[in-house]
Design a protein around this motif. Sequence first.
Motif, mmCIF file in Angstrom:
data_model
loop_
_atom_site.group_PDB
_atom_site.id
_atom_site.type_symbol
_atom_site.label_atom_id
_atom_site.label_comp_id
_atom_site.label_asym_id
_atom_site.label_seq_id
_atom_site.Cartn_x
_atom_site.Cartn_y
_atom_site.Cartn_z
ATOM 1 N N SER A 50 8.513 -1.486 -9.065
ATOM 2 C CA SER A 50 8.094 -0.089 -8.948
ATOM 3 C C SER A 50 8.794 0.809 -9.954
ATOM 4 O O SER A 50 8.335 1.922 -10.233
ATOM 5 C CB SER A 50 8.368 0.425 -7.529
ATOM 6 O OG SER A 50 9.767 0.510 -7.286
ATOM 7 N N ASP A 89 1.419 2.584 -11.428
ATOM 8 C CA ASP A 89 0.910 2.508 -10.062
ATOM 9 C C ASP A 89 2.025 1.916 -9.212
ATOM 10 O O ASP A 89 2.186 0.700 -9.133
ATOM 11 C CB ASP A 89 -0.344 1.612 -10.001
ATOM 12 C CG ASP A 89 -0.862 1.455 -8.579
ATOM 13 O OD1 ASP A 89 -0.418 2.219 -7.697
ATOM 14 O OD2 ASP A 89 -1.690 0.554 -8.351
ATOM 15 N N GLY A 141 0.792 -1.220 0.000
ATOM 16 C CA GLY A 141 0.000 0.000 0.000
ATOM 17 C C GLY A 141 0.823 1.267 0.000
ATOM 18 O O GLY A 141 0.312 2.341 -0.307
ATOM 19 N N GLU A 142 2.109 1.155 0.349
ATOM 20 C CA GLU A 142 2.976 2.327 0.342
ATOM 21 C C GLU A 142 3.500 2.591 -1.071
ATOM 22 O O GLU A 142 3.668 1.671 -1.868
ATOM 23 C CB GLU A 142 4.162 2.128 1.292
ATOM 24 C CG GLU A 142 3.793 2.071 2.756
ATOM 25 C CD GLU A 142 4.999 1.934 3.657
ATOM 26 O OE1 GLU A 142 4.831 2.111 4.875
ATOM 27 O OE2 GLU A 142 6.112 1.644 3.153
ATOM 28 N N THR A 143 3.761 3.845 -1.346
ATOM 29 C CA THR A 143 4.361 4.225 -2.618
ATOM 30 C C THR A 143 5.867 4.003 -2.548
ATOM 31 O O THR A 143 6.529 4.435 -1.611
ATOM 32 C CB THR A 143 4.078 5.697 -2.941
ATOM 33 O OG1 THR A 143 2.669 5.874 -3.040
ATOM 34 C CG2 THR A 143 4.729 6.101 -4.247
ATOM 35 N N GLN A 183 2.449 1.657 -6.109
ATOM 36 C CA GLN A 183 2.145 1.192 -4.763
ATOM 37 C C GLN A 183 2.608 -0.256 -4.623
ATOM 38 O O GLN A 183 2.306 -1.101 -5.463
ATOM 39 C CB GLN A 183 0.646 1.277 -4.482
ATOM 40 C CG GLN A 183 0.173 2.646 -4.065
ATOM 41 C CD GLN A 183 -1.220 2.589 -3.460
ATOM 42 O OE1 GLN A 183 -1.963 1.634 -3.654
ATOM 43 N NE2 GLN A 183 -1.585 3.620 -2.729
#
Length: 214
Positions: free
Chosen positions: A87, A92, A46-48, A94
């Motif tokens: 990432s 996205d 859930g964290e970027t 996340q």
Amino acid sequence: MALYGHERCVSKVPIFSHLEFNELEEVFHTVNHQKMKKGEFLFMAGETSSSLYVIHKGKVRIYRLNDNGEEQLIRVLTHSDFTGELSLFSHDNQSQSYAEVLEDAEICRINREDIYDLMKKYPDISVKIIESFAERLNESESLTTNISLLNSKEKLIEYIRTHSEGSQLILSMTKRNLASYLSMQPETLTRTFKKLEQEGYIRKVNNKTYDILK
């Protein structure tokens, strides 16, 4: 000329190991260094996240939670292993996974913008990253197949087959984490190990080492 200290964290990583000394020096100057304690997280679901993390010292486990809140271990990272590569290319960014420090660790972190600049300058880095993606995708697909089709005994035998060195298996993770990796309860894994010992498939040397007899 030799590389020292944290500089070695980039020289041992497959996506950088082919570079010349002066090129490795350039990569090294993009690195941010972190010391982390056991139980801390590089990132959580859930964290970027927009960085590549390289393990210089210590161990980090990557896992996800299923819909029932149960852990599924993806892999355990040690010296020169890396994570966060998804990432780098995702709109996205996340995270879907957790990266938990298992042993006090030293981490080399490289920001996405710096990775992009390096890839433009040294295209071979892009090729190495794609090769790493392919390898991890194959590992993930094999794990998914094993979880869905094999019983506990078959899962453990397949793990032994693919992770043994010659006629010996040396566990790189705790049995609790291995149970999570194989989608078993720890008690089931313990019984399965004992069953393979009784059947003469393996012989226990110590808690982490087994001789393979068949």
